[in-house]
Design a protein around this motif. Structure first.
Motif: not given
Length: 344
Positions: A214-219
């Protein structure tokens, strides 16, 4: 037994989904080690809940020291023959651990698998493709694929850099004291995989998607950091030592310096000359001077004309000639193009 290790740091929105995917595995012979790395949300409570209801789940807590320290702590505690890393915001397929536990894998040191971005893609084909097997003579080529981010087969979706969607022989990790570098906050997994590969005699690649990423903007991989250029320079210095101590430097020298030029251009585009960079012009020039004096980059720039695409070659050439204004303009244009491309 398989040791599944999950570093946990403020993963409350995704943690249950991740833990459920592991506990729903068809293979039951595993331990699940949760390393709580100083979470300030409800992640510790969720971990305690799962540990209380399933004896295979073990919770270890420590002050916030970063993902490398959390994984290293897990490596000290795990008891399985295989080590599997899972990020707390991702999931695995029900048959991932079963594939690792197959008898045919007992002679392997490292197992590689594909990943996917959707749940549907995790459903395996009725007949899984035959694995590709590699021996000691293939280690330089495997390391080349790691450095240059090449797939091992046409149509494959292997992420060679990350530790997830892989299984590591624990005995090898213990024998050579292989650990994640706490000095790095970015690409520390690439260094770990490189060191493990130099110790690997047998490796099998199963071109089957078993891990959902999963790609998350806050990673962490998405956050801007002024320390990134120094982190990448440190990575290169450690990686160089790993390749030399692993006796694979000679066939990989050119590929290593090509990768070094890639990290240099990455630092220039995404940090030094990035629109997000709040530093003054003088401060940016100080960073440029530090990078130009780095011995790895100094050697790598001699290879600039023979590797990489023309944009990278031009950017590195301008940087090498101290044409920082022109290099900055090209870097910002390339930053804008790549940002637009990533949004498509």
């Amino acid at each position: 037994m398989i040791s599944v290790m999950i570093p946990v740091c403020n993963a409350e929105p995704y943690l249950r989904r991740c833990l459920d995917s592991v506990l729903n595995s068809a293979c039951r012979d595993f331990e699940l080690i949760l390393v709580n790395d100083g979470s300030s949300d409800q992640s510790p409570a969720i971990c305690r809940e799962y540990a209380a209801r399933d004896s295979r789940v073990r919770l270890i807590s420590q002050e916030n020291r970063g993902v490398s320290a959390a994984r290293n702590r897990g490596l000290e505690e795990c008891r399985g023959e295989w080590v599997v890393f899972v990020d707390a915001d991702d999931t695995i397929s029900p048959d991932f651990l079963s594939m690792i536990a197959q008898e045919e894998n007992r002679s392997q040191d490292l197992l590689l698998f594909d990943f996917a971005y959707t749940e549907e893609a995790l459903v395996p084909a009725r007949t899984a493709p035959e694995p590709l097997c590699f021996g000691p003579e293939d280690v330089p080529e495997l390391l080349r694929s790691l450095l240059l981010r090449r797939q091992l087969t046409v149509g494959g979706n292997l992420n060679f850099v990350s530790p997830w969607a892989k299984a590591y022989r624990k005995e090898l990790i213990d024998r050579f004291s292989i650990r994640f570098s706490p000095r790095l906050f970015f690409a520390e997994d690439k260094l770990f995989n490189a060191e493990f590969l130099t110790r690997t005699a047998r490796c099998a690649y199963h071109p089957v998607p078993v891990y959902r990423y999963f790609v998350h903007p806050g990673s962490a991989s998405q956050r801007f950091s002024l320390a990134l250029p120094y982190n990448l320079a440190g990575l290169l210095e450690q990686l160089c030592c790993v390749l030399k101590s692993g006796h694979v430097w000679e066939p990989l020298e050119r590929d290593f310096y090509s990768y070094a030029l890639e990290t240099l251009s990455y630092s220039l585009v995404w940090t030094v000359f990035s629109p997000e960079n709040p530093q003054t012009r003088h401060e940016r020039m100080e960073v440029c001077r530090a990078l130009r004096e780095n011995p790895v980059y100094l050697q790598a720039m001699k290879y600039n004309r023979s590797c990489g695409h023309w944009v990278r070659q031009t950017l590195v050439l301008l940087f090498r000639l101290r044409r920082y204004a022109a290099a900055g303009l090209l870097a910002r244009l390339w930053h804008r193009y790549l940002s637009w491309k990533n949004r498509r």
